[in-house]
Design a protein around this motif. Structure first.
Motif, PDB file in Angstrom:
ATOM      1  N   SER A   1       0.780  -1.579   0.020  1.00  0.00           N
ATOM      2  CA  SER A   1      -0.082   0.052   0.025  1.00  0.00           C
ATOM      3  C   SER A   1       0.682   1.353   0.009  1.00  0.00           C
ATOM      4  O   SER A   1       1.871   1.068   0.643  1.00  0.00           O
TER       5      SER A   1
ATOM      6  N   GLU B   1       3.236   7.321   3.252  1.00  0.00           N
ATOM      7  CA  GLU B   1       2.984   6.276   3.799  1.00  0.00           C
ATOM      8  C   GLU B   1       2.900   4.678   3.262  1.00  0.00           C
ATOM      9  O   GLU B   1       2.213   4.718   1.955  1.00  0.00           O
ATOM     10  N   GLN B   2       4.017   3.879   3.522  1.00  0.00           N
ATOM     11  CA  GLN B   2       3.217   2.565   2.854  1.00  0.00           C
ATOM     12  C   GLN B   2       3.172   1.489   3.454  1.00  0.00           C
ATOM     13  O   GLN B   2       3.949   1.757   5.002  1.00  0.00           O
ATOM     14  N   LYS B   3       2.835   0.891   3.332  1.00  0.00           N
ATOM     15  CA  LYS B   3       3.132  -0.516   3.847  1.00  0.00           C
ATOM     16  C   LYS B   3       2.968  -2.007   3.523  1.00  0.00           C
ATOM     17  O   LYS B   3       2.619  -1.391   2.886  1.00  0.00           O
TER      18      LYS B   3
ATOM     19  N   GLY C   1       2.449  -5.976   3.835  1.00  0.00           N
ATOM     20  CA  GLY C   1       1.594  -7.008   5.043  1.00  0.00           C
ATOM     21  C   GLY C   1       2.045  -8.213   4.534  1.00  0.00           C
ATOM     22  O   GLY C   1       2.490  -8.436   3.155  1.00  0.00           O
TER      23      GLY C   1
ATOM     24  N   ASP D   1       2.696  -6.306   9.609  1.00  0.00           N
ATOM     25  CA  ASP D   1       3.004  -5.206   9.151  1.00  0.00           C
ATOM     26  C   ASP D   1       4.924  -4.468   9.683  1.00  0.00           C
ATOM     27  O   ASP D   1       5.034  -4.294  10.433  1.00  0.00           O
TER      28      ASP D   1
ATOM     29  N   LEU E   1       5.414  -0.542   8.124  1.00  0.00           N
ATOM     30  CA  LEU E   1       5.373   0.191   7.693  1.00  0.00           C
ATOM     31  C   LEU E   1       6.092   1.584   7.885  1.00  0.00           C
ATOM     32  O   LEU E   1       7.199   1.321   8.445  1.00  0.00           O
TER      33      LEU E   1
ATOM     34  N   TYR F   1       6.745   5.327   7.066  1.00  0.00           N
ATOM     35  CA  TYR F   1       6.596   6.779   6.832  1.00  0.00           C
ATOM     36  C   TYR F   1       7.776   7.901   5.954  1.00  0.00           C
ATOM     37  O   TYR F   1       8.863   8.104   7.338  1.00  0.00           O
TER      38      TYR F   1
ATOM     39  N   ASN G   1      10.766   3.357  10.005  1.00  0.00           N
ATOM     40  CA  ASN G   1      10.219   1.818   9.241  1.00  0.00           C
ATOM     41  C   ASN G   1       9.870   1.800  10.934  1.00  0.00           C
ATOM     42  O   ASN G   1      10.494   1.702  11.836  1.00  0.00           O
TER      43      ASN G   1
ATOM     44  N   SER H   1       4.351  -3.398  12.729  1.00  0.00           N
ATOM     45  CA  SER H   1       3.821  -3.732  13.602  1.00  0.00           C
ATOM     46  C   SER H   1       2.757  -5.256  13.376  1.00  0.00           C
ATOM     47  O   SER H   1       3.394  -5.465  12.413  1.00  0.00           O
TER      48      SER H   1
ATOM     49  N   SER I   1      -2.500  -2.319  15.402  1.00  0.00           N
ATOM     50  CA  SER I   1      -1.093  -2.246  15.946  1.00  0.00           C
ATOM     51  C   SER I   1      -1.765  -1.724  17.541  1.00  0.00           C
ATOM     52  O   SER I   1      -1.826  -1.044  18.348  1.00  0.00           O
TER      53      SER I   1
END
Length: 179
Positions: free
Chosen positions: A6, A15-17, A19, A37, A39, A41, A50, A53, A74
């Motif tokens: 994402s 923001e990147q995710k 998973g 996850d 994450l 930012y 980084n 979660s 989270s």
């Protein structure tokens, strides 16, 4: 088993995710799932960070027409910067499927440090290959429209756009594989 990628935002804020998920049906009425996850930012003047979660959820089929789902993202607080943290998020959803062509969704969404939000949506299966979706979050005044195209029996392409006066338009696309 699933993989999620994402991306939200542009150069000033992003923001990147990433998973890795696993879900399992325990019986015909109960399913459980979880996801680890990563994450990321990126904030223009603060740099990037980084974080790790996880999230988990369950789905319960109450009857032929009703399903209930719960999701926690989270658990515990994660600090992004001195002024920003990722708080725990709870979601509770209800699905009502009065026919094979229509289903209605209602969701309560609570991010620990924000007021409770509620969301509603409707989905209509126009033809076997095409599903049309509409949604609204009255609390944040976000309105969404989407479609899902069934490519083959196991693959689907879903696309949506959310509209908000403050955030602008947020497009989304996903490729889904159903086993």
């Amino acid at each position: 088993v699933g993989i999620l990628l994402s991306n939200f935002g542009f150069s000033e804020y992003n923001e990147q995710k990433f998973g890795l998920a696993y879900a399992r049906r325990l019986n015909s009425n109960i399913s459980l799932g979880g996801q680890f996850d990563l994450l990321r930012y990126n904030v223009d003047k603060l740099g990037s960070k980084n974080l790790l979660s996880f999230e988990f959820g369950m789905q319960l089929k109450l009857s032929r027409h009703f399903s209930l789902a719960a999701h926690i993202f989270s658990p515990g607080s994660i600090e992004v910067s001195e002024t920003t943290e990722i708080g725990t998020r709870f979601r509770l959803g209800l699905k009502y499927k009065p026919s094979e062509k229509v289903f209605l969704l209602a969701e309560l969404d609570k991010l620990i440090y924000r007021p409770l939000e509620y969301k509603v949506a409707i989905s209509y299966q126009a033809i076997k290959e095409l599903q049309i979706r509409l949604g609204v979050n009255p609390t944040t005044e976000i309105y969404s429209f989407g479609i899902m195209v069934q490519l083959q029996d196991k693959y689907a392409l879903a696309s949506a756009v959310s509209i908000n006066n403050n955030l602008g338009n947020s497009p989304a696309v996903s490729l889904q594989y159903h086993h």
